[in-house]
Scaffold this active site. Structure first.
Site, mmCIF file in Angstrom:
data_model
loop_
_atom_site.group_PDB
_atom_site.id
_atom_site.type_symbol
_atom_site.label_atom_id
_atom_site.label_comp_id
_atom_site.label_asym_id
_atom_site.label_seq_id
_atom_site.Cartn_x
_atom_site.Cartn_y
_atom_site.Cartn_z
ATOM 1 N NE ARG A 82 -8.448 19.896 36.124
ATOM 2 C CZ ARG A 82 -10.302 20.717 36.361
ATOM 3 N NH1 ARG A 82 -10.227 19.496 37.694
ATOM 4 N NH2 ARG A 82 -10.403 21.391 36.736
ATOM 5 C CE LYS A 100 -5.378 5.677 13.490
ATOM 6 N NZ LYS A 100 -4.752 6.442 12.911
ATOM 7 C CB THR A 113 -9.345 -0.355 6.797
ATOM 8 O OG1 THR A 113 -8.881 0.508 7.255
ATOM 9 C CG2 THR A 113 -8.584 -1.864 6.613
ATOM 10 C CB CYS A 134 -8.526 8.483 10.020
ATOM 11 S SG CYS A 134 -6.967 8.047 9.209
ATOM 12 N N GLY A 166 1.164 -1.497 -0.607
ATOM 13 C CA GLY A 166 -0.075 -0.008 -0.332
ATOM 14 C C GLY A 166 0.756 0.999 -0.153
ATOM 15 C CD GLU A 203 1.587 6.319 11.617
ATOM 16 O OE1 GLU A 203 2.906 5.143 11.266
ATOM 17 O OE2 GLU A 203 2.272 7.787 11.993
ATOM 18 C CG PHE A 204 -0.880 7.326 16.435
ATOM 19 C CD1 PHE A 204 -2.552 7.468 17.019
ATOM 20 C CD2 PHE A 204 -0.298 5.967 16.984
ATOM 21 C CE1 PHE A 204 -3.134 5.903 18.044
ATOM 22 C CE2 PHE A 204 -1.029 5.415 18.091
ATOM 23 C CZ PHE A 204 -2.462 5.633 18.269
HETATM 24 C C1 UDX Z 1 -6.489 12.431 12.125
HETATM 25 C C2 UDX Z 1 -6.122 12.349 13.435
HETATM 26 O O1 UDX Z 1 -4.742 13.558 13.968
HETATM 27 C C3 UDX Z 1 -4.601 11.501 13.529
HETATM 28 O O2 UDX Z 1 -3.855 11.195 14.637
HETATM 29 C C4 UDX Z 1 -5.550 10.063 12.991
HETATM 30 O O3 UDX Z 1 -3.680 8.806 12.704
HETATM 31 C C5 UDX Z 1 -5.726 10.221 11.026
HETATM 32 O O4 UDX Z 1 -6.399 11.249 11.532
HETATM 33 P P1 UDX Z 1 -6.012 13.549 9.796
HETATM 34 O O5 UDX Z 1 -7.542 13.202 9.600
HETATM 35 O O6 UDX Z 1 -5.233 13.302 8.518
HETATM 36 O O7 UDX Z 1 -5.883 12.536 11.217
HETATM 37 O O8 UDX Z 1 -6.372 15.687 10.670
HETATM 38 P P2 UDX Z 1 -7.001 15.906 11.194
HETATM 39 O O9 UDX Z 1 -6.129 17.085 11.868
HETATM 40 O O10 UDX Z 1 -6.966 15.291 12.706
HETATM 41 O O11 UDX Z 1 -7.693 16.620 11.033
HETATM 42 C C6 UDX Z 1 -8.835 16.027 11.079
HETATM 43 C C7 UDX Z 1 -10.220 16.909 10.811
HETATM 44 O O12 UDX Z 1 -10.818 17.619 11.634
HETATM 45 C C8 UDX Z 1 -10.023 17.985 10.158
HETATM 46 O O13 UDX Z 1 -11.413 18.446 8.690
HETATM 47 C C9 UDX Z 1 -10.020 19.494 10.327
HETATM 48 O O14 UDX Z 1 -10.128 20.665 9.949
HETATM 49 C C10 UDX Z 1 -10.479 19.050 11.953
HETATM 50 N N1 UDX Z 1 -10.415 20.151 12.766
HETATM 51 C C11 UDX Z 1 -9.290 19.221 13.718
HETATM 52 C C12 UDX Z 1 -11.235 20.699 13.273
HETATM 53 O O15 UDX Z 1 -12.563 21.275 13.097
HETATM 54 N N2 UDX Z 1 -10.676 21.342 14.039
HETATM 55 C C13 UDX Z 1 -10.130 21.416 14.905
HETATM 56 O O16 UDX Z 1 -9.194 21.779 16.563
HETATM 57 C C14 UDX Z 1 -8.949 20.116 15.004
HETATM 58 P P1 ADP Z 2 -4.323 4.951 3.627
HETATM 59 O O1 ADP Z 2 -4.912 6.085 3.824
HETATM 60 O O2 ADP Z 2 -5.242 4.215 4.523
HETATM 61 O O3 ADP Z 2 -2.870 5.099 3.039
HETATM 62 P P2 ADP Z 2 -5.062 5.075 0.450
HETATM 63 O O4 ADP Z 2 -6.361 4.764 0.105
HETATM 64 O O5 ADP Z 2 -4.721 6.084 -0.340
HETATM 65 O O6 ADP Z 2 -4.893 4.640 2.121
HETATM 66 O O7 ADP Z 2 -3.570 3.712 0.197
HETATM 67 C C1 ADP Z 2 -4.091 1.951 0.159
HETATM 68 C C2 ADP Z 2 -3.324 1.531 -1.091
HETATM 69 O O8 ADP Z 2 -3.258 -0.106 -1.342
HETATM 70 C C3 ADP Z 2 -3.715 1.782 -2.252
HETATM 71 O O9 ADP Z 2 -3.404 2.604 -2.984
HETATM 72 C C4 ADP Z 2 -4.315 0.609 -2.679
HETATM 73 O O10 ADP Z 2 -3.991 0.444 -4.536
HETATM 74 C C5 ADP Z 2 -3.404 -0.546 -2.021
HETATM 75 N N1 ADP Z 2 -3.102 -1.683 -2.207
HETATM 76 C C6 ADP Z 2 -4.857 -2.746 -1.453
HETATM 77 N N2 ADP Z 2 -4.761 -3.435 -2.136
HETATM 78 C C7 ADP Z 2 -3.190 -3.695 -1.700
HETATM 79 C C8 ADP Z 2 -2.601 -4.714 -1.636
HETATM 80 N N3 ADP Z 2 -3.135 -6.506 -1.449
HETATM 81 N N4 ADP Z 2 -1.345 -4.592 -2.092
HETATM 82 C C9 ADP Z 2 -0.848 -4.195 -1.961
HETATM 83 N N5 ADP Z 2 -1.318 -3.093 -2.607
HETATM 84 C C10 ADP Z 2 -2.556 -2.801 -2.626
#
Ligand code: UDX
Ligand code: ADP
Length: 462
Positions: free
Chosen positions: A259, A219, A90, A275, A10, A160-161
């Site tokens: 807090r 997660k 996923t 996510c 991926g 992954e966070f």
């Molecule tokens: C999130 C988690 O932060 C990260 O730890 C996890 O691995 C994946 O999901 P991401 O979705 O990339 O990361 O961005 P994030 O900065 O968390 O923002 C998510 C959404 O919330 C965005 O649309 C952002 O604009 C919004 N947001 C964030 C708000 O509206 N207000 C805030 O205070 C913070």
């Molecule tokens: P994420 O945000 O979790 O990284 P993405 O949808 O951006 O998710 O990426 C997932 C990637 O995994 C896609 O590029 C997809 O083509 C790839 N993928 C899915 N199934 C397989 C597999 N069996 N082997 C290798 N790559 C795969």
């Protein structure tokens, strides 16, 4: 257990940047990212990476061709690896049992089957994708049932966070690394092998090891808590608008309580991204599956509030524009789900634009990083007809072109460049009254009012 060679299945938003960082920090380990999507792999091998992340180009350039490789030769990459990260998508299941809530694990399962088929000797399999609790059991069962007799596996969870837009900083200096494994001698050795990779650049005390299920669940829970904070502050934004309070002032006041803390309290038109919604729905489904409907209902409210926040924003626009946006030009600034990314997955902009188009508005959309094709595809995916997209959606190359002749200007992503817009110029370009609806509170309400705009800023009472 010494790791010389890593493969990641991926090459997406998670796999690509994470492997680039590992390769950059561990020059002695060969890292191969394998994906069946040839276009994506080609982009990773080009000067224009498929993922826009500040600082990522330099990290990739530091290792690509040396010990970082992107390939479509999935089988060969898996066969050669000591450790395999599974970082495939996923998505939320869109059909059958659990539709709309459960995670669709077909990509994880097919990755596991492929690993089983081509493996010999011992390999460590690491779940990187966010998956429901107990997925490691499913992976183990598939591996055991389909591999040759001399192949053995340890399965770890290492969620992954990283957040998009700050991925490089998050990978370089994470709050914590979480590794879950089986509490057996083999499991412990596999955990240690993965710990030693991260320990190349991350202090040991920030590398947390737990059992498999705690890691998988953490997660989902981390994302649920983060999203809950946003829905909490967004619920208060509505109350601020009704009472004359200012949500940013309230956020500062409560955030100074150690807090509560100051982060993640920025009111907005709603959270997006790949996510938050997916993981909460996943958590809801898990709770339902384990007979905990009250817990499921509690978390479901976080998503409900988020949906309501988007729809009440659209309602505010329509009502303010004299109850009709039919044929009115509306400038939309920002389409990505947050700043500093070209990702639009679950972006609130998609739903706001869809609902405005349902009201027959004409949209002039500008985003500094999202491609016109991505915008049109996203709208088509939420049911906007090709005809309506052709006639009512214009993609602008800058904010001023979008604002020219517009009845209203709407901000939906907090791009830094919107904070320094030439507002007098925008005012001159727009029809009067010139309405502004700031869904990210990036514009100064006082400046807007002083210039003569009719403005609405999320969470700011009049
Ligand atoms: C999130 C988690 O932060 C990260 O730890 C996890 O691995 C994946 O999901 P991401 O979705 O990339 O990361 O961005 P994030 O900065 O968390 O923002 C998510 C959404 O919330 C965005 O649309 C952002 O604009 C919004 N947001 C964030 C708000 O509206 N207000 C805030 O205070 C913070
Ligand atoms: P994420 O945000 O979790 O990284 P993405 O949808 O951006 O998710 O990426 C997932 C990637 O995994 C896609 O590029 C997809 O083509 C790839 N993928 C899915 N199934 C397989 C597999 N069996 N082997 C290798 N790559 C795969």
């Amino acid at each position: 257990m010494k790791i010389n060679s890593i493969c990641c299945l991926g090459a997406g938003y998670v796999g690509g940047p994470t492997m680039a960082m590992i390769a950059s920090k561990c020059p002695h380990i060969q890292v191969t990212v394998a994906d069946m999507n040839a276009q994506r792999v080609d982009a990773w091998n080009s000067d224009v990476l498929p993922v826009y992340e500040p600082g990522l180009d330099a990290v990739v350039a530091s290792a690509r061709g040396r010990n970082l490789h992107f390939t479509t030769e999935i089988r060969a990459a898996v066969a050669a690896a000591d450790l395999i990260f599974v970082s495939v998508g996923t998505p939320t299941k869109s059909y059958g049992i659990g539709a709309g809530r459960a995670a669709d694990l077909r990509y994880v399962e097919s990755a596991a089957r492929l690993i089983a088929e081509v493996s010999h000797g011992h390999k460590i399999i690491v779940e990187k994708s966010t998956i429901p609790v107990k997925t490691a059991s499913a992976i183990k069962a598939i591996l055991a049932a389909n591999s040759s007799s001399e192949a053995t596996f340890d399965v770890l969870s290492n969620p992954e966070f990283l957040a998009e837009g700050t991925a490089v900083a998050d990978l370089e200096n994470p709050d914590r690394i979480l590794i879950g494994g089986e509490l057996t001698p083999g499991g412990n050795a596999a955990v240690e092998a993965l710990v030693s990779i991260y320990a190349q650049w991350i202090p040991r005390q920030r590398i947390l090891t737990t059992n498999l299920w705690s890691s998988e669940l953490s997660k989902l829970v981390a994302n649920a808590f983060l999203a809950q904070r946003i829905s909490s502050i967004n619920s208060i934004s509505a109350l601020c608008e009704a009472t004359g309070a200012d949500v940013d002032e309230v956020a500062s006041a409560i955030g100074m309580d150690s807090r509560i803390g100051p982060k993640f309290l920025k009111a907005s038109v709603g959270f997006g991204g790949s996510c938050f919604q997916k993981d909460i729905l996943n958590l809801v489904y898990l709770c339902e599956s384990f007979g905990l409907p009250h817990v499921a209902e509690y978390w479901r409210q976080v998503v409900h509030l988020n949906d309501w926040q988007k729809s009440r924003f659209v309602e505010k626009i329509v009502r303010t524009l004299f109850n009709t946006v039919n044929n009115k030009r509306i400038a939309v600034l920002g389409f990505a789900f947050k700043k500093d990314t070209n990702d639009t997955r679950e972006s609130p902009a998609i739903y706001v634009c869809r609902d405005l188009l349902r009201e027959h508005a004409h949209l002039a959309i500008y985003d500094p990083r999202v491609s016109p094709d991505a915008i049109r595809n996203d709208l088509a995916h939420v049911g906007v007809s090709p005809e309506l997209i052709a006639t009512n959606v214009e993609i602008s190359t800058n904010p001023y072109a979008a604002a020219a002749g517009a009845h209203a200007l709407v901000t939906l992503t907090e791009w830094d460049e919107f904070r320094t817009l030439d507002l007098p110029r925008i005012y001159d370009l727009m029809l009067k009254p010139a309405f502004v609806f700031d869904g990210r509170a990036v514009l100064s309400n006082e400046s807007l009012t002083a210039l003569g705009f009719e403005s609405f800023v999320i969470g700011k009472g009049q």
